[in-house]
Design an enzyme around this catalytic site. Structure first.
Site, PDB file in Angstrom:
ATOM      1  N   CYS A  81      66.765  85.967 -98.061  1.00 35.92           N
ATOM      2  CA  CYS A  81      67.036  86.578 -96.754  1.00 35.92           C
ATOM      3  C   CYS A  81      68.405  87.253 -96.716  1.00 35.92           C
ATOM      4  O   CYS A  81      68.541  88.370 -96.252  1.00 35.92           O
ATOM      5  CB  CYS A  81      66.989  85.535 -95.642  1.00 35.92           C
ATOM      6  SG  CYS A  81      65.356  84.874 -95.314  1.00 35.92           S
ATOM      7  N   HIS A  82      69.419  86.521 -97.192  1.00 40.08           N
ATOM      8  CA  HIS A  82      70.798  86.974 -96.980  1.00 40.08           C
ATOM      9  C   HIS A  82      71.319  87.895 -98.079  1.00 40.08           C
ATOM     10  O   HIS A  82      72.365  88.505 -97.918  1.00 40.08           O
ATOM     11  CB  HIS A  82      71.747  85.773 -96.869  1.00 40.08           C
ATOM     12  CG  HIS A  82      71.429  84.862 -95.718  1.00 40.08           C
ATOM     13  ND1 HIS A  82      71.658  85.224 -94.414  1.00 40.08           N
ATOM     14  CD2 HIS A  82      70.914  83.610 -95.672  1.00 40.08           C
ATOM     15  CE1 HIS A  82      71.291  84.218 -93.614  1.00 40.08           C
ATOM     16  NE2 HIS A  82      70.831  83.234 -94.350  1.00 40.08           N
ATOM     17  N   CYS A 178      94.481  61.083 -81.897  1.00 35.63           N
ATOM     18  CA  CYS A 178      94.785  62.114 -82.892  1.00 35.63           C
ATOM     19  C   CYS A 178      96.160  62.703 -82.596  1.00 35.63           C
ATOM     20  O   CYS A 178      96.981  62.918 -83.490  1.00 35.63           O
ATOM     21  CB  CYS A 178      93.760  63.247 -82.845  1.00 35.63           C
ATOM     22  SG  CYS A 178      92.044  62.749 -82.874  1.00 35.63           S
ATOM     23  N   HIS A 182      99.271  63.828 -85.015  1.00 34.44           N
ATOM     24  CA  HIS A 182      99.189  65.219 -85.466  1.00 34.44           C
ATOM     25  C   HIS A 182      99.694  66.253 -84.465  1.00 34.44           C
ATOM     26  O   HIS A 182      99.900  67.405 -84.825  1.00 34.44           O
ATOM     27  CB  HIS A 182      97.758  65.538 -85.891  1.00 34.44           C
ATOM     28  CG  HIS A 182      97.279  64.679 -87.024  1.00 34.44           C
ATOM     29  ND1 HIS A 182      97.803  64.791 -88.288  1.00 34.44           N
ATOM     30  CD2 HIS A 182      96.375  63.676 -87.078  1.00 34.44           C
ATOM     31  CE1 HIS A 182      97.213  63.898 -89.082  1.00 34.44           C
ATOM     32  NE2 HIS A 182      96.351  63.211 -88.366  1.00 34.44           N
ATOM     33  N   ARG A 219      86.763  63.433 -93.218  1.00 34.56           N
ATOM     34  CA  ARG A 219      88.191  63.273 -92.921  1.00 34.56           C
ATOM     35  C   ARG A 219      88.383  62.607 -91.560  1.00 34.56           C
ATOM     36  O   ARG A 219      89.237  61.748 -91.390  1.00 34.56           O
ATOM     37  CB  ARG A 219      88.864  64.651 -92.977  1.00 34.56           C
ATOM     38  CG  ARG A 219      90.336  64.701 -92.658  1.00 34.56           C
ATOM     39  CD  ARG A 219      91.177  63.952 -93.644  1.00 34.56           C
ATOM     40  NE  ARG A 219      91.710  62.731 -93.054  1.00 34.56           N
ATOM     41  CZ  ARG A 219      92.705  62.015 -93.549  1.00 34.56           C
ATOM     42  NH1 ARG A 219      93.266  62.370 -94.691  1.00 34.56           N
ATOM     43  NH2 ARG A 219      93.126  60.939 -92.962  1.00 34.56           N
ATOM     44  N   CYS A 223      90.288  59.059 -90.793  1.00 32.40           N
ATOM     45  CA  CYS A 223      91.353  58.851 -89.815  1.00 32.40           C
ATOM     46  C   CYS A 223      90.981  57.720 -88.865  1.00 32.40           C
ATOM     47  O   CYS A 223      91.804  56.865 -88.545  1.00 32.40           O
ATOM     48  CB  CYS A 223      91.612  60.131 -89.013  1.00 32.40           C
ATOM     49  SG  CYS A 223      93.031  61.082 -89.596  1.00 32.40           S
TER      50      CYS A 223
END
Lengths: 262, 105
Positions: A81-82, A178, A182, A219, A223
């Site tokens: 397709c692509h 978070c 961060h 990830r 955390c």
């Protein structure tokens, strides 16, 4: 005079928390924006920049083979397709996005899975499987050097707000959000490490600690495990909302896929 | 086992040329256990051989001290045009091979 100061601060605080205030006032990007590669040592940087030695390139090689591999009853490959994978340039900058058909938020992994199920009519790949990581990294690498083009509109605003709420929510036995690391303390030391801004621009990454490739959701789980909170399954709606918030938060940071991190 | 090989396409006779090999492999040490506490058997690429027009020019014998997805770099002297062939195998019996051609003028 000092007696008048406190009420002013309270009013300012109330304004910031009031509903309907624009995105720019309630969600903040770190200033200046810094990719996680700036917080790593010269060895990791050299490994990422060397097109051959970068171990993540093995997954790119694998992804390129998968791109051409016919699967399903109609023996359709991605390329059927692509065409050439280079036509995917810029595609990854629009993820995560609202899927028009299901009106659900999906990320690049989700779109690849949907392609497999609906177009190729074959079994979806397991999230975090080598093959899904390889295809995701291959497609996202086509947009390397381009910043994400995420706009918060009425369709995705609910997800964005929920992602932002999750970003600032304290969780786990360590009772950390978070943002505590961060947003508020990036650039400072945490043991031997320098706290990064937690940007998602290099994903999927080859992480030396993992000795393999991993997705952004891996990830996020790492955390959450670090702050001793409950880890949600890969592809959970909460992670997708957070991914949308992180995408907005990364501003004009260019995509680095496939990145290398410690 | 995805692998990447880097060999210069052209070289002059007598040149030292760099060969680079990267192989996707977990290089399981044998010292780890899974979530149920069962030992994961050792499985590393234990041998890699590079032949230049059929003649062995490089051999690596690896053990559990080598990180996952080993990356090797070595130099050989360009002699004649032809083919470099790489063969490797791991403890589980799986093998892999790659080839690359080189033109020496």
């Amino acid at each position: 005079m000092s007696g008048y100061r406190l009420p002013l601060i309270l009013i300012a605080g109330w304004l910031a928390a009031a509903p309907g205030v624009s995105v720019a006032q309630t969600a903040v990007r770190p200033q200046p924006l810094k990719s996680g590669i700036e917080f790593t040592g010269p060895e990791v940087r050299a490994l990422q920049e060397d097109e051959f030695a970068n171990p993540a390139m093995l997954w790119i090689t694998r992804g390129a083979a998968l791109w051409q591999q016919p699967v399903g009853p109609a023996q359709q490959s991605c390329a059927s397709c692509h065409g050439d994978v280079a036509t995917m340039k810029g595609v990854a900058t629009h993820y995560p996005q609202i899927d028009k058909g299901s009106a659900r938020l999906i990320n690049l992994e989700g779109r690849i899975q949907q392609c497999r199920e609906v177009r190729q009519q074959t079994a979806p790949l397991r999230y975090e499987s080598e093959d899904l990581l390889a295809l995701t990294a291959l497609v996202r690498m086509q947009s390397r050097g381009m910043p994400l083009a995420i706009e918060i509109d009425p369709q995705n605003r609910r997800h964005f707000e929920r992602g932002r709420e999750l970003y600032y929510r304290r969780v786990g036995q360590m009772n950390l959000s978070c943002a505590n690391c961060h947003q508020d303390n990036w650039g400072k030391r945490l043991g031997p490490e320098t706290i990064s801004q937690g940007q998602g621009n290099p994903y999927p990454i080859y992480r030396l600690e993992w000795q393999t490739m991993g997705s952004l959701h891996r990830r996020l789980r790492a955390c959450l495990s670090g702050v001793r909170a409950e880890m949600l399954p890969y592809g959970a709606p909460e992670y997708l909302d957070l991914e949308l918030y992180l995408a907005w938060r990364s501003g004009d940071l260019p995509i680095e896929t496939p990145g290398v991190r410690r | 086992m995805a692998a990447r090989i880097s060999v210069p396409q052209n070289a002059r006779r007598g040149d030292n040329i760099e060969i680079r090999v990267a192989i996707q492999h977990p290089m399981e040490t044998g010292y780890r256990t899974d979530d149920n506490g069962t030992a994961i058997p050792k499985n590393v690429i234990n041998k890699l051989v590079c032949r230049y027009n059929g003649v062995e020019v490089f051999r690596a014998e690896m053990g559990s001290g080598i990180a996952a997805n080993p990356y090797l770099s070595f130099f050989i002297v360009a002699a004649n045009s032809g083919e470099l062939r790489f063969d490797w195998g791991d403890d589980s019996g799986a093998t892999g091979s790659e080839r690359a051609s080189i033109i020496v003028a």
